[in-house]
Write a protein that holds these residues in place. Structure first.
Motif, mmCIF file in Angstrom:
data_model
loop_
_atom_site.group_PDB
_atom_site.id
_atom_site.type_symbol
_atom_site.label_atom_id
_atom_site.label_comp_id
_atom_site.label_asym_id
_atom_site.label_seq_id
_atom_site.Cartn_x
_atom_site.Cartn_y
_atom_site.Cartn_z
ATOM 1 N N VAL A 27 35.332 11.364 56.859
ATOM 2 C CA VAL A 27 34.401 12.407 56.422
ATOM 3 C C VAL A 27 33.262 11.712 55.664
ATOM 4 C CG1 VAL A 27 34.092 14.505 55.099
ATOM 5 C CG2 VAL A 27 36.259 14.059 56.260
ATOM 6 N N PRO A 28 32.076 11.855 56.144
ATOM 7 C CA PRO A 28 30.978 11.150 55.461
ATOM 8 C C PRO A 28 30.814 11.622 54.025
ATOM 9 C CG PRO A 28 30.303 12.026 57.587
ATOM 10 C CD PRO A 28 31.652 12.597 57.324
ATOM 11 N N ALA A 29 30.515 10.702 53.152
ATOM 12 C CA ALA A 29 30.268 11.051 51.745
ATOM 13 C C ALA A 29 28.898 11.731 51.652
ATOM 14 C CB ALA A 29 30.270 9.794 50.878
ATOM 15 N N ALA A 30 28.793 12.505 50.589
ATOM 16 C CA ALA A 30 27.502 13.172 50.352
ATOM 17 C C ALA A 30 26.433 12.102 50.078
ATOM 18 C CB ALA A 30 27.621 14.130 49.192
ATOM 19 N N PRO A 31 25.247 12.314 50.556
ATOM 20 C CA PRO A 31 24.194 11.315 50.329
ATOM 21 C C PRO A 31 23.897 11.134 48.837
ATOM 22 C CG PRO A 31 23.274 13.361 51.155
ATOM 23 C CD PRO A 31 24.770 13.505 51.275
ATOM 24 N N ALA A 32 23.575 9.913 48.440
ATOM 25 C CA ALA A 32 23.256 9.618 47.020
ATOM 26 C C ALA A 32 21.950 10.296 46.626
ATOM 27 C CB ALA A 32 23.132 8.108 46.808
ATOM 28 N N THR A 33 21.924 10.681 45.354
ATOM 29 C CA THR A 33 20.712 11.315 44.833
ATOM 30 C C THR A 33 19.645 10.243 44.608
ATOM 31 O OG1 THR A 33 22.036 12.985 43.722
ATOM 32 C CG2 THR A 33 19.757 12.719 42.990
ATOM 33 N N PRO A 34 18.427 10.447 45.136
ATOM 34 C CA PRO A 34 17.365 9.445 44.881
ATOM 35 C C PRO A 34 17.077 9.329 43.379
ATOM 36 C CG PRO A 34 16.743 10.958 46.642
ATOM 37 C CD PRO A 34 17.974 11.517 46.025
ATOM 38 N N MET A 35 16.852 8.073 42.900
ATOM 39 C CA MET A 35 16.632 7.818 41.480
ATOM 40 C C MET A 35 15.231 7.185 41.284
ATOM 41 S SD MET A 35 19.589 8.782 40.234
ATOM 42 C CE MET A 35 19.903 8.021 38.663
ATOM 43 N N GLU A 36 14.655 7.381 40.076
ATOM 44 C CA GLU A 36 13.401 6.739 39.719
ATOM 45 C C GLU A 36 13.445 6.301 38.250
ATOM 46 O OE1 GLU A 36 10.039 9.272 39.995
ATOM 47 O OE2 GLU A 36 10.883 10.845 38.723
ATOM 48 N N LEU A 37 12.684 5.255 37.927
ATOM 49 C CA LEU A 37 12.645 4.738 36.572
ATOM 50 C C LEU A 37 11.632 5.551 35.756
ATOM 51 C CD1 LEU A 37 13.612 2.562 34.584
ATOM 52 C CD2 LEU A 37 11.746 1.101 35.400
#
Length: 533
Positions: free
Chosen positions: A350-360
């Motif tokens: 089962v594919p994992a949920a996509p990672a949340t995009p991050m910014e500095l």
């Protein structure tokens, strides 16, 4: 007394003086009367005073300044008394009027007719002779004579190498000197001096002992150069009268070249694939001649590892492992430096949920590492304090963008420095590129040496290379503006990545240009946060 038609010779080897004048005479005798026939008769005698031979030593002027006085003598005889004139004719008179009037023209003529005796003072009998315009011999003695204002000539004998002539004494006993224009040294052992009014000439010489010294002849100096000798003329002269006795040329040796600091020419930059070289040349700082030239080889540069890239990617699938090659290339020449295969585990069914995009994201702080933006410290002082604080911690500090400022060799030296010196070297490099930060203080000797090397390299960049570097700096160290109390200032920022045992924190330091002095505007700390939708 001298009457018409007679000779008169007077020799006075002394001084004539008197109340009327030293010499007094008449121009003649003149009278008029009424003759027997009732007509006016005239009679006169004229005296030949112009040619009287009057020889004197001196004639003293009277109280009115006259040396000689000549009178016109007039007599008027009127009718009343019978007389016999010189021709035997009778005449009569009742009064006789005598009148003597000074004849100025005749007086001057008499004065100029006086012959004055010329003498030489006893102390100068062996060194000085003098002669006038006339002579007179009496009783075996010959006198040299001259009228007033006539030139008396003479000769003198002095040792010209030891003694100089300063002037002529009219009266050597009383040291009375002839004035300028009244005498002249002819330069050949002879001279002339004007006879004084009233005479009394006791000639002597005014001399001095030569005071010899040496001096450089004005305008004769030729300065030596690096390769040619120079020189000047030196003369021996008298400091009293200026007479020059001898002149000698003095030689000054050539100076030789003055070596300047070695400069680089014909520079070929080394790369990571080829050696470089340059000519090290020394020029004379005076004449600019080339003194020496040697070729210096520069070793190849170390490769500059770039960021790892992934190649030969095999994506992992559910239940199937994947992998990729992690490859590091040289950023300069592109040569492969390393290749490591990385296995990627198979994906879950089962594919994992996509990672949340991050910014500095950065947010301001009031104080950090003992530095407070509210104090507006100078840029070098603020970074020195931050660097000193971080050196005291067990941390690794990365300055993003520094690899764009330094070449591989400089970067290696840079990474060996303490954090404080690394920050100041970056500030120095930025200051040179922007030509606004000025001198950076507080660096160690190693840091200063590295900063000087970077500055020298940047100074040799061509204009297009320099502009490209400035653009790169603007991207790596962001420029902008800040507003303080309603006034806008230019600004730039330096970012730090601080790694404490694998945990990274992010700091940003912003500086503003306060009339050429860069000062700390603000400090921000950053963290990665999810990108807002």
């Amino acid at each position: 007394t001298k009457t018409e038609g007679s000779d008169l010779t007077v020799l006075v080897d002394g001084t004539l003086s008197g109340e009327t004048a030293a010499v007094a005479t008449t121009t003649g005798y003149y009278y008029e009367y009424i003759g027997a026939d009732g007509t006016t008769q005239k009679s006169s005698d004229t005296y030949d005073y112009d040619n009287a031979n009057l020889y004197v030593w001196a004639a003293t002027p009277n109280k009115d300044g006259a040396v000689a006085v000549a009178y016109d003598y007039n007599e008027t005889i009127k009718e009343g008394e019978t007389r016999i004139d010189e021709y035997g004719d009778p005449y009569t008179e009742d009064t006789v009027t005598d009148e003597r009037v000074v004849n100025k023209e005749a007086s001057e003529a008499v004065e100029k007719a006086i012959w004055y005796i010329i003498k030489v003072a006893a102390d100068f009998q062996n060194t000085l002779t003098a002669a006038g315009t006339n002579t007179y011999t009496y009783d075996g003695t010959t006198y040299d004579l001259a009228h007033q204002d006539e030139n008396v000539t003479g000769t003198y004998r002095i040792n010209a190498d030891e003694e100089g002539l300063d002037g002529v004494y009219y009266n050597a006993d009383d040291k009375i000197e002839a004035k300028a224009g009244e005498w002249k040294d002819n330069g050949d052992g002879s001279f002339w001096v004007k006879m004084l009014r009233g005479g009394a000439m006791m000639l002597g010489l005014k001399t001095h002992r030569h005071q010899k010294a040496a001096r450089e002849v004005a305008g004769s100096r030729v300065a030596p150069t690096c390769t040619a000798a120079g020189g000047y003329d030196e003369e021996i002269y008298c400091t009293v009268c200026g007479k020059v006795f001898a002149t000698e040329h003095k030689t000054m040796a050539a100076l030789g070249h003055t070596a300047g600091a070695a400069v680089r020419e014909k520079e070929v930059a080394a790369s990571c694939t080829a050696e470089g070289s340059y000519d090290e040349v020394v020029y004379c700082t005076v004449c600019k001649a080339e003194i020496s030239r040697s070729t210096v080889k520069v070793d190849k540069l170390a490769h500059t590892p770039g960021e790892p890239v992934r190649e030969n990617i095999v994506a992992a699938r559910a239940g199937v492992a994947g992998g990729y090659d992690e490859v590091v290339y040289c950023d300069v020449c592109g040569e492969e430096l390393s290749r490591t295969h990385v296995d990627v585990p198979a994906l879950a069914a089962v594919p994992a949920a996509p990672a949340t995009p991050m910014e500095l994201v950065y947010e301001p702080v009031d104080e950090l590492h003992g530095v407070n933006p509210a104090d507006h410290p100078a840029a070098d002082e603020a970074l020195a304090a931050v660097g000193a604080a971080l050196d005291g911690e067990d941390v690794t500090v990365e300055i993003p963008g520094v690899e764009k400022l330094l070449n591989a060799e400089e970067l290696q030296q840079f990474n060996a420095l303490p954090v404080k010196d690394r920050l100041l070297v970056v500030l120095s490099a930025l200051g040179f590129a922007n030509e606004t930060l000025g001198d950076i203080g507080g660096m160690s000797e190693d840091a200063q040496a590295l900063a000087d090397t970077v500055a020298e390299r940047m100074a040799q960049l061509l204009e297009d290379e320099k502009q490209a570097l400035l653009q790169t700096m603007a991207e790596a160290f962001p420029k902008g503006t800040v507003t303080i109390d309603g006034q806008t200032y230019d600004s730039f920022s330096i970012d730090l990545v601080i790694d404490r045992a694998g945990e990274k924190t992010y700091e940003r330091y912003t500086f503003y240009d306060d009339n050429g002095a860069w000062k700390l505007y603000g400090i921000e700390q950053g963290e990665y946060r999810p990108v807002e939708a």
